[in-house]
Each structure stands twice: as C-alpha cells, then as structure tokens.
Design a protein around this motif. Structure first.
Motif: not given
Lengths: 532, 456
Positions: B364-370, B377-378, B427-430, B438-443
């Motif tokens: 959730q955190q990843t997709f909220e940020r992306l 869009t998700i 793009l399939l993101v897991a 930090e990974d999420i922000e870097a991505f």
C-alpha cells in the motif's frame, strides 16, 4: 552394546530389538524420538520477529479477507532448530557412509558447491531482472552448456528441464517437433526392457505408443528384435546407456544407424552418464538427444528426493526445436536470454516452454563448480574410478551372490547381483535390511526388473578402497547368513530408528496429513482443516 | 583431485583383484573408435578450491543482486526474508546429502518432514490432502489439468486471462502433444479480473477452469462464484497460487470451492535463485488421491507398533506403472520442501498472517507513493503485495532505464506478454516485508526522473 561399526558410524539404538527396558522419554541415549511439529507447536508461538503492519487492508480487499489465521502451530527458533536437528539424526546420508543406490548415484557432495550457490549474485537474483543486471548468471548457464555440449559431443543443449524424467520429456518433445516439421505422424517409440522405468511413462506422456524390445541373455538390447520393429511408424528409440543392468550397449552405433536409416531418432537416457563422462562422447555413438541428471553425474545435492536438474543435449537435427528459453551471445559480447518464440535465427522452431523460468539455476551453479574443480582430466578419472569401484565390488562378491551378467564382460558404474541361491525364504529384502544394521544404506533392490531379486550396487568414485572393503565384508557376511538360514535377518533392521515399517497398511488406509488428537497442542477443529 | 580417494596403489591392487591389466580394459564394451584416448580437448584441467571460488565469485559479481538495490520484482517469484536457521538446517548433511527415502527405516527424518509438509500445505490451501511437492508451480499446474481430465473424462480446459503467461505457455506446449483442448482467455487491463468471462467460457464439455489467485496482475478473482458455476456443469476448479504468503491474509482457495490447488512455494524459505530450483505445491480433495501426481508420504506403524512414515501409493508412479503412470514426476523437490516447511514452522499460522499483513501494508505504501508520480496510475481495486502500475509509455523501456539507475523496478507486462496488444504500458510491481521506506522513495524518485526524460 553397539560398538562403532567398521564404517565409523555408530548404529542407532533400536527399540525393543536391542533395549532391555523402556525409558520414560522414549529416547535411548543419542537415539532421539521426535514428535510432529503439530504436536509441539502452538498458535501463540512464532520463531520470527515481524513488525506490526502499518496500515489496515485496502477497502477492495475486505470481501477476500480470511476469517482466522491458517491452523498452523508455530515454534520458536530454538524449538525449531531442535526439532529439525533431531529429525535429521533419523536419516542416513552420504555424509555418514556409502549410499550405494544403483542408478541413483549418490556421491560426495562438495561443500564448495553449496558455498558458491549461495553467493548473493546467484542466490538473490530474480529470474526476470533486466538482462543487463544478470550477465554473470547467464554466463554460468552458457559455461555449463559449453561443458555439456563438449563432453557429450553434441550440437546444442536445452537447459530448462527440472529433472531427469522432465528431460526425457523434453527430448521426446524435440523429436515430436522435428517429426511435425517433416510432416510425419510417426507415433511409436521403442523402449528396450533394459531401459529405465521412467522411459515408457515419458513416451506415453509425449503422446507416443510404446513398444517393448526384449533383452538378450547377456543383458543387452536384442538388436535383431529392434531392427525388426523399425518402420515408417517408428519415431525413435529410447535406450539407457550404460543400461540399468550396469552394462554398456556395445551395439549402440549399429542401433543408431539403423534407426536413422528408418527415419527415426535416438533418445539416450543419460542417467548413467557418470560412468562414461570424459571417456566416451554419446554424440559419437549417434545419439540425437540425451538428458543429463546433474545431481548424479555432477553431484548437486538431492536432499531427500530433489531437486534434480535434467538438461538435454541435442544433435544438429534436433537443436532447432529446443524449448524456450535459451541463451545466445550477441556480437557485442553480451549474453541474451531468448524468451520469445521466433526470436532468434536458427531457433525459429522452438516447441514452446516447459517451465515458468529458466530451469534449475541453483543446480547449474553447483554443477559448474563441480566441473571446474575436476576439469577435463578429473572428470575422466571420475568415470574410471566409478567403473573400477563397481567392478571391484562385483568380483569381490560374485562367488557368494550370483552376478547374472558377470560373464558377459566388465560392468560399468554399478554391479548387479541376484538373490538366487539364498536359503529357502530368504531374499534381497533380508540382505538390504541387514545392511542397515551393518551401518550401510542398502543398494537398489528389485530393480532392474529383468533380474530376479535384483541388487544393484553403485559405489561411485568417491568411496575409498578401505571403505569398499568394509562394505564388501558386510555384504559377504550377510550373504553367508542368508545362505545359512539365519532367522534374525528376517526381522532386521534391529538398530535403526524404526523396525520394518508396514507399507501395506500405509497404502490400504492412506493417512497423508496429520489427523490430530484431542487435547494435543495444535490439533485443529474439523472446520479449521477445511475441505470436504 | 581432492574428491577422489583412490591412490595409484589402490587402483593397481583393485585391478589385480578384478583380473584386468588396465582400467581401460574395463571399458572394453565401448567400441574402440568411440573411446577417447585422453582428456577431451578444448576444456581446462582441474582447479583448486581457491581458483574455482575466484572464478565463480567473479561471475557472481557481474550480477546486481536483489539485496543491493531497491527491488520491486514479483510475477511469480518473490523476495522474502529467510530466517538464518532455515538455511542452516537444510545444510545439515543428514538432510542435504540424503537421497530419496526408499528405505524408510533410516529415512524417518526426511519422511516425517514430508508428512509435516503435506499437512502444512493442505491447511494453507484449505484442501484435504497435499503431495510431497512437484518441480515448480508451472509444471504442477499442467499436472493438475491432466488430473482433472482423468477425473472428469473431459479434455477442455479454460485458462483465465489472469494466469501467469509462462504457466499458460507450459500448459499449451504440453497440450500440443497430448491433444488436450486448451481455451486461453486473453489478458485484459481491467481494475478487477474478468470473472464473468471465465464463467461464460465454462460449458458442459469443460474439464476444468484454471484461475490464478491472486492473479498475475495482482488482482483477486472471486473463486467462490467461479466454483459455483464450474461445479454446476461438473467441471473442476484449479486454483493457482504463485504467492503463498498471500494466504495469510486472504481466504484459502479450498475453502472457496477449488477442487485442486497448485502453487509455487518459492516464497517461503527458498529464495529467488534466478528461477530455480523452486517448489511445486499440490493439494486436492481426498477422493482424488489415486489420480494425484507426485510422491506421497503416508503414516504407518513399524514392527513394534511405533508410528512411522513411508512413501506410499507408488503404483501411480512411472517407475512402477510405466506407460500408465499418472504423471511425469519421478522426483520431488525434497530440499526445497524442507526449507518451506521449516520457514512455515517458524512462522506458524499467526506469524504467517502477520507477515502477510506487513506485506500488504508495504505494498500500500509503495502504491500510494507511486500514484503521486506524474502520469502514473494504479490499476487494481484490490491487491495483496503486488499490483499493476500504468505508465505513460512502454514499461519495457522504463524498466531498462530504471536499471541504469540501479533500481530494479518491477516486471513489465510487455516482457511477460510479448505478443499481447494494449498491455505494454503496464508494470507489475511487488513489495514485501524486505521493502524499506528508502527503497520506496528511491524507486519513486527514479521513476519520476525516467518519466520526465532525464538522463541517468
């Protein structure tokens, strides 16, 4: 009491067979009983520290959420370590002594292989990472492929099959695809009696009809019978060479030429390639496809039954039909993993895909490590020592245990005996279970089927002469006891974690999952088990 | 050669016992023209442990490992933390160097593990029984389809559009030869999986429907509704689980009506390993046991009445049944099953549920940020730890450009479905518990730069 036996492995204390009294724990010194994890664990235990989730589930997920956690009891880390360590001690393994399973080939597993396979650059890479980020992994596949092609004298190799039987299937599907490309509907595969039992199963799976070819009294393919079957409906032949009797098929080239002349292909079951690696190239014998069990010839660990790995080497004629994916090297020196059909010159006829990703990469790493350690010179010695050891066992026991094909020449990597001549009521099984008490893993029993009461002994090249002498002494002593009618053999093993297990009961009333017992930790209610 | 114990004196003495002059005399059955006089040319000679380690380490160093970069790949293989004790225990020689447990009296360790494994898989999947593992998820999927054909005596299988495309390719490849009729529904970029299309494809001739759960785009099909429709016409439901950690959070497929549940067990204990060895999971209803592929471990008693375990019902297997065998499986993935079982024993059901919740929260955190990245869009309404991100251009190029920035940013749908139209911007993101803030922000930062056309 149990003195350490000659192999240096102390046999476990048995149950009542040896002990004169019962202990309250059920353990006997170092012989440990161990309950099931379901009887030891409980729902409020966990051996992993896990953060609190920072968010509640997304709204769309609500109708899919499960009502309660899966009915799986947990154990803390120390309890888990103890559970599996105690279980491990109820296993025989090559690290404890010889594992002379004919045709299964259990040799020393070098630990360097394990160390290399665990390098993060191999163990912690994803199969679908961008190819620029996995050039080293692709190079492992390429280097191993080069070794396999060169050692077998073939044109190409399909790396993806997951195990030997899967490799057989790959080879037959290549044959099917090649026939389809020729527009021929040949539907019969000839399988000699001396071939592995998996061969007819594979042929049937690939949509072929199976016709059996008899063996000669010398344990070889009856070439005349085979030739008589050849015709326009024969897709090919599946030969195990060296065969399951441990013998080389000397007429392989003649058979291959006849099959080719009749428009068919030659599949060779390469399970026993360890006997000839570096000494003979199957390609020189006219083979079109052969799988190589990496765990057998190149010692990747088979931990209790797998994983295996079954790359298939292919002749010029079959190479274009190999399944996806495969690696190629571009003009710029980079390696490409070809995943799409019709994507590369010369491979335009790939018959499809056999597995989700690229095969057993972790096994490739181990096999390449083993191959580089031995080199071309060492691999040749591997075959020579394996064959030497097998013939040494054969000649050292044939006076007591009949060796049905001993007069028809040297055996290859495995020595075949029969139980003929034992006292009335004594059989191969008694010898096998007796070997357990002697501290050895039994040989392969009742296989191959062409020999009554077969005992197939494969010592491998990693057994020393002193170790073989101890094994031979035990085997001879058991043969003498069985000839003399020693009744105690019927109840062997006496010194194992379990006495003879009731396999008929297991098959008649299958109990495949833990049923639970009232009041025992981890016992679920019926509704928790689920299903019907 | 450090692995070969025979000395020259041993060899000489053994040849004497055998009655052969040289070791080459033992190869006398090999036609002389096929015998090689010396080591095969063009290959190097043996090398020391140190030299081999140097060579292999250099190859390993050419790869960007998942742990050394922000990492978001899934698509059927997931990066989870493996507790240290798992790898330690599977390396115990008594497990690592044991062969198939053909002699049960001295293989109780392996056999008890397999029995515990079968019980764990059955409970995780919500099925009555499970086998002792298969090669991997994709081959287990094909074996399940064959099993359904044997049970229903029908040969038309419907594959949902959400099935992992490689699994579909394996099935179609094999079906070409066995002549089974495979109906493959097209993948569609919709927020929810098209369950209606699956249900519409079921008819009286259908042997089984194959539905991935969660599906390859991270969406979750309504298995209960599909099962109801399939059962109404005598078809079986095969649920495919490529991410078993999901079953800590969402309902077990067997509980929702799936008759056979297969899956990939790599997520628990096994590691990424560039695609293998992996672990095929296989569970089903008890009444199908004699049609089941693969090895089975069963409980029994020994001569003294003590509980023990053996391989059982082997008359289904190919080494016994020859051309009438129920499957191509001649082995299992014993060591991978052990790793899976140890990891699941460490977790327990509650631990798995919490691990699953953490995975979902990280996703959730990843997709909220992306979603805050311009142009992104998700797709999914619901997801577990993986979802499809829609980009403004072909995701295959974006993945390559992200890799140039040392970010492993997911699997493009274009790579997964090279011939399907209209999916290439997906793009399939897991994300898993290993994903950090930090990974999420870097991505997200790298994706923003790539989409803005900045050079790396």
């Amino acid at each position: 009491m149990n003195a350490p036996n000659a192999s240096g492995w102390r046999p476990s204390m048995g149950g009542a067979g040896e002990a004169k009294f019962a202990t309250s724990s059920g353990d006997y010194g170092l012989m440990l009983e161990e309950a099931l994890s379901f009887e030891l664990g409980s729902a409020d235990k966990c051996g992993v520290d896990i953060d609190e989730p920072s968010r509640a589930p997304v709204a769309g997920l609500s109708k899919f959420l499960r009502k309660s956690a899966p009915a799986l009891p947990g154990l803390t880390e120390p309890e888990t370590v103890r559970h599996y360590t105690r279980l491990s001690r109820q296993n025989y393994a090559i690290d404890l002594g010889p594992f002379p399973l004919g045709s299964c080939t259990m040799k020393h597993n070098p630990r360097l292989n394990e160390k290399m396979a665990r390098l993060p650059g191999f163990a912690d890479v994803h199969p679908m990472q961008p190819q620029t980020t996995v050039q080293g992994a692709l190079e492992v596949i390429e280097q191993l492929a080069d070794w396999l092609i060169t050692l077998t004298g073939m044109a190409s190799v399909a790396m993806s099959p997951k195990a030997g039987a899967h490799g057989e299937l790959c080879g037959l599907l290549c044959i099917r695809a090649a026939l389809d490309a020729r527009g021929e509907a040949r539907d019969v595969v000839l399988v000699p009696e001396s071939a592995h039992g998996t061969n007819p199963a594979t042929a049937a799976f690939a949509g072929f009809k199976v016709e059996s070819i008899p063996a000669t009294p010398a344990g070889r393919v009856d070439v005349a019978a085979l030739k008589a079957k050849l015709g326009p409906n024969v897709a090919g032949v599946m030969i195990t060479n060296p065969n399951t009797c441990g013998l080389f098929e000397p007429d392989m080239r003649e058979i291959a030429d006849a099959v080719h002349a009749a428009g068919g292909y030659v599949y060779c079951d390469g399970a026993n390639f360890n006997a000839i690696v570096g000494k003979v190239r199957p390609g020189d014998l006219g083979v079109d496809a052969m799988h190589i069990n990496l765990h057998k010839t190149f010692s990747t660990p088979h931990g209790g039954g797998g994983p295996g790995a079954g790359p298939v080497v292919l002749s010029e004629a079959l190479a274009p039909f190999a399944p996806l994916p495969f690696v190629t090297r571009g003009a710029d020196g980079s390696i490409h993993l070809v995943e799409e059909e019709n994507a590369a010159e010369g491979h335009a006829q790939a018959f499809g895909r056999m597995v989700a990703f690229h095969g057993q990469m972790g096994m490739f790493t181990r096999a390449l490590t083993y191959i580089l350690s031995h080199g071309a010179d060492g691999l040749r010695t591997v075959a020579e020592d394996a064959v030497l050891n097998a013939n040494y066992v054969l000649r050292s026991c044939e006076d007591l245990l009949p060796a049905p094909f001993a007069d028809s020449g040297p055996c290859m990597h495995e020595a075949l005996f029969s139980d003929a001549g034992l006292a009335e009521g004594f059989s191969t099984l008694d010898i096998a279970k007796g070997l357990i008490d002697e501290g050895f893993h039994p040989m392969t029993v009742y296989f191959p089927l062409v020999v009554k009461g077969a005992m197939l002994v494969e010592p491998t090249e990693t057994e020393s002469k002193a170790g073989l002498d101890r094994f031979i002494a035990s085997l001879r002593s058991l043969a003498e006891r069985a000839k003399a009618g020693d009744e105690s053999l019927h109840s062997a093993p006496h010194f194992a974690p379990r006495r003879r297990l009731d396999e008929t009961l297991a098959a008649r009333k299958p109990v495949l999952v833990w049923q639970g017992e009232p009041g025992v930790p981890g016992t679920p209610s019926l509704s928790e088990i689920g299903g019907s | 050669m450090r692995y070969l114990p025979l000395t020259p004196a041993d060899r000489a003495s053994m040849l004497e016992t055998i009655g052969a002059a040289t070791v080459d005399d033992l190869f006398i059955d090999v036609p002389a023209e096929a015998r090689l006089a010396g080591p095969i040319e063009g290959l190097p000679a043996h090398a020391s442990e140190m030299a081999v380690e140097r060579h292999m380490s250099a190859l390993a160093a050419k790869n960007l490992s998942a742990g050394s970069a922000p990492f978001f790949l899934g698509a059927g293989a997931y990066r989870h933390h493996v507790p240290a004790s798992v790898d330690h225990l599977i390396q115990r020689g008594e497990f690592l160097t044991a062969y198939t447990p053909y002699q049960p009296e001295i293989a109780q360790g392996t056999l008890q593990v397999l029995f515990e494994f079968q019980t764990q898989v059955a409970r995780l999947f919500g099925t009555d029984i499970a086998n002792a593992s298969m090669y991997d998820g994709s081959t287990a999927c094909w074996e399940a389809i064959l099993m359904a054909a044997r049970i229903t005596r029908k040969g038309r299988s419907v594959l949902s559009g959400g099935l992992h495309p490689h699994y579909g390719e394996v099935v179609r490849t094999m079906a070409k030869f066995t002549k089974d009729d495979i109906v493959s529904l097209a993948p569609e970029l919709t927020a929810d999986p098209d369950d209606a299309a699956v249900i519409a494809a079921i008819d009286a001739t259908t042997s089984c429907v194959v539905v991935q759960y969660p599906d390859v785009m991270g969406r979750i099909p309504d298995l209960a509704a599909i099962s109801e429709a399939a059962h109404a016409v005598g078809a079986l439901v095969i649920a495919v689980v490529t991410e078993p950690v999901a079953l800590g959070l969402i309902e077990a497929p067997g509980t929702l009506g799936a008759d056979i549940v297969v899956g990939e067990g790599q997520s628990l204990g096994v590691g990424l390993q560039f695609g293998g060895p992996y672990l095929g999971l296989f569970g089903c209803r008890e009444k199908f046991v004699r049609q089941m592929p693969g090895r089975l471990c069963g409980q029994t008693v020994d001569a003294e009445g003590k509980r023990g375990f053996v391989l059982t019902l082997s008359t289904r297997e190919q080494h016994i049944r020859r051309e009438k065998a129920t499957s191509n499986i001649c082995t299992n993935s014993g060591l991978c099953a052990l790793a899976f079982s140890i990891h699941l024993t460490l977790l327990g059901g509650e631990g798995l549920a919490r691990l699953a919740a953490v995975n979902h929260a990280r996703a959730q955190q990843t997709f909220e940020r992306l979603a805050k990245v311009p142009g992104v869009t998700i797709l999914n309404t619901a997801y577990f730890n993986e979802a499809t991100v829609i980009l403004p251009r072909d995701a295959r190029e974006v993945v390559r450009e992200l890799a140039d920035r040392q970010v492993l940013g997911g699997v493009s749908l274009g790579r997964l479905f090279p011939v399907a139209d209209g999916l290439h911007n997906g793009l399939l993101v897991a994300a898993t518990e290993t994903t950090t803030d930090e990974d999420i922000e870097a991505f997200a930062t790298a994706l923003e730069a790539v989409l803005a056309g900045a050079s790396a």
